[in-house]
Enzyme design. Structure first.
Site, PDB file in Angstrom:
ATOM      1  N   GLY A  83       5.885  -3.900   7.818  1.00 41.78           N
ATOM      2  CA  GLY A  83       5.204  -4.969   8.536  1.00 41.78           C
ATOM      3  C   GLY A  83       3.829  -4.604   9.049  1.00 41.78           C
ATOM      4  O   GLY A  83       2.985  -5.477   9.236  1.00 41.78           O
ATOM      5  N   HIS A 121      -1.781  -0.506  -4.584  1.00 40.05           N
ATOM      6  CA  HIS A 121      -0.606  -1.058  -3.920  1.00 40.05           C
ATOM      7  C   HIS A 121      -0.993  -2.273  -3.092  1.00 40.05           C
ATOM      8  O   HIS A 121      -1.906  -2.215  -2.260  1.00 40.05           O
ATOM      9  CB  HIS A 121       0.020   0.011  -3.018  1.00 40.05           C
ATOM     10  N   MET A 157       3.138  -9.973   2.809  1.00 41.41           N
ATOM     11  CA  MET A 157       4.019 -10.204   3.954  1.00 41.41           C
ATOM     12  C   MET A 157       4.011 -11.680   4.330  1.00 41.41           C
ATOM     13  O   MET A 157       2.958 -12.318   4.317  1.00 41.41           O
ATOM     14  CB  MET A 157       3.552  -9.377   5.151  1.00 41.41           C
ATOM     15  N   HIS A 208       4.125  -5.311  -3.749  1.00 36.90           N
ATOM     16  CA  HIS A 208       5.305  -5.080  -2.911  1.00 36.90           C
ATOM     17  C   HIS A 208       5.550  -6.336  -2.077  1.00 36.90           C
ATOM     18  O   HIS A 208       4.782  -6.639  -1.167  1.00 36.90           O
ATOM     19  CB  HIS A 208       5.028  -3.854  -2.023  1.00 36.90           C
ATOM     20  N   SER A 250      -4.053   4.269   5.403  1.00 38.11           N
ATOM     21  CA  SER A 250      -5.029   4.798   6.357  1.00 38.11           C
ATOM     22  C   SER A 250      -5.597   6.137   5.922  1.00 38.11           C
ATOM     23  O   SER A 250      -6.778   6.432   6.149  1.00 38.11           O
ATOM     24  CB  SER A 250      -4.378   4.946   7.739  1.00 38.11           C
ATOM     25  N   SER A 299      -3.112   1.748  -0.607  1.00 39.60           N
ATOM     26  CA  SER A 299      -2.640   0.460  -0.117  1.00 39.60           C
ATOM     27  C   SER A 299      -3.801  -0.384   0.389  1.00 39.60           C
ATOM     28  O   SER A 299      -4.475  -0.013   1.352  1.00 39.60           O
ATOM     29  CB  SER A 299      -1.622   0.659   1.000  1.00 39.60           C
ATOM     30  N   MET A 338       7.229  -8.196   0.670  1.00 41.07           N
ATOM     31  CA  MET A 338       8.004  -8.142   1.916  1.00 41.07           C
ATOM     32  C   MET A 338       8.182  -9.577   2.387  1.00 41.07           C
ATOM     33  O   MET A 338       7.620 -10.006   3.403  1.00 41.07           O
ATOM     34  CB  MET A 338       7.270  -7.282   2.953  1.00 41.07           C
ATOM     35  N   ASP A 369       0.483  -5.130  -0.574  1.00 46.61           N
ATOM     36  CA  ASP A 369       1.583  -5.536   0.304  1.00 46.61           C
ATOM     37  C   ASP A 369       1.477  -7.009   0.658  1.00 46.61           C
ATOM     38  O   ASP A 369       0.515  -7.439   1.303  1.00 46.61           O
ATOM     39  CB  ASP A 369       1.548  -4.717   1.594  1.00 46.61           C
ATOM     40  N   ASP A 391       6.381   4.719   0.747  1.00 49.54           N
ATOM     41  CA  ASP A 391       5.412   3.821   1.370  1.00 49.54           C
ATOM     42  C   ASP A 391       5.490   3.922   2.891  1.00 49.54           C
ATOM     43  O   ASP A 391       6.464   3.492   3.502  1.00 49.54           O
ATOM     44  CB  ASP A 391       5.703   2.379   0.921  1.00 49.54           C
ATOM     45  N   MET A 434      10.833   2.792   1.984  1.00 51.79           N
ATOM     46  CA  MET A 434       9.989   2.601   3.142  1.00 51.79           C
ATOM     47  C   MET A 434      10.172   3.797   4.073  1.00 51.79           C
ATOM     48  O   MET A 434      11.281   4.075   4.525  1.00 51.79           O
ATOM     49  CB  MET A 434      10.348   1.309   3.873  1.00 51.79           C
TER      50      MET A 434
END
Length: 226
Positions: free
Chosen positions: A145, A36, A40, A69, A201, A11, A71, A38, A178, A140
């Site tokens: 977030g 990946h 947001m 992805h 991480s 990610s 969100m 993300d 995820d 998820m």
């Protein structure tokens, strides 16, 4: 029992944003199959990450599958733009889509694979009427977030529920997990039925990210796990 080798999708949210080019180059030279991404909007989730300009640039140099992805609210307004930016898989949240079937067909019509993302509180049975149309079910395993959260243990149950639904329906959908994925729980997640592991991480925070990706990809599963 035959070993199941998961797809690893690092990610980018956990990467060093001052060195994104180098981070993507590292992913290119790793055993990861997907990257990946993300997105947001600060509305659907309480955070803002990155968007179209960043993905458009990264997709030019990324040699892996660009797994985006969303969100965000009203994802249908931006699907075509993400296709142009280089997204190859586009996942939208069931909680954000009033007309999910229409959203999925839109994504496929734009030449991308379509995924449906599900928040921790959302029951799996809501996927029953769409499971045959999607390419990915993104579960998820943390509240969306923010990166760096701990894995929600109930996710194991949801993975098994989705796996049963997929197997019984004949769907070819992949199960993507995820949030909170580590080397310590990866084997159990795969054993429960997952196909794709999103790792933030645990990859970018490792001393040797390429070795961390390899270790996740080669987790040993056992019928006794979870």
């Amino acid at each position: 029992m035959e070993k199941k080798t998961p797809v690893i999708a690092p990610s980018l949210l956990a990467a060093n944003f001052l060195e994104l080019g180098k981070e993507v180059d590292m992913i290119n030279h790793s055993e990861a199959a997907w990257l990946h991404l993300d997105v947001m909007d600060g509305r659907f989730v309480p955070n803002i990450s990155f968007g179209l300009p960043v993905i458009a640039q990264l997709s030019k140099v990324c040699k892996k599958v660009c797994d985006v992805h969303l969100m965000i609210e009203e994802p249908e307004k931006y699907a075509a733009d993400f296709a142009k930016a280089g997204a190859q898989i586009l996942s939208v949240h069931i909680e954000a889509c009033r007309h999910l079937h229409r959203n999925i067909q839109q994504i496929k019509g734009l030449g991308m694979k379509a995924g449906v993302a599900v928040n921790p509180h959302t029951p799996i049975h809501l996927l029953e009427d769409i499971i045959g149309d999607v390419d990915v079910v993104l579960l998820m395993s943390v509240n969306p977030g923010f990166g760096g959260q701990h894995y929600i243990e109930h996710t194991y149950t949801k993975i098994r529920q989705v796996r049963k639904m997929i197997d019984e329906s004949g769907s070819k959908a992949l199960i993507e997990i995820d949030g909170g994925v580590t080397l310590g729980n990866a084997a159990a997640i795969v054993e429960a039925g997952a196909d794709v592991l999103v790792a933030g991480s645990s990859v970018f925070g490792a001393k040797d990210p390429i070795a961390a990706i390899s270790a996740l990809k080669n987790v040993i599963t056992s019928p006794a796990v979870k």
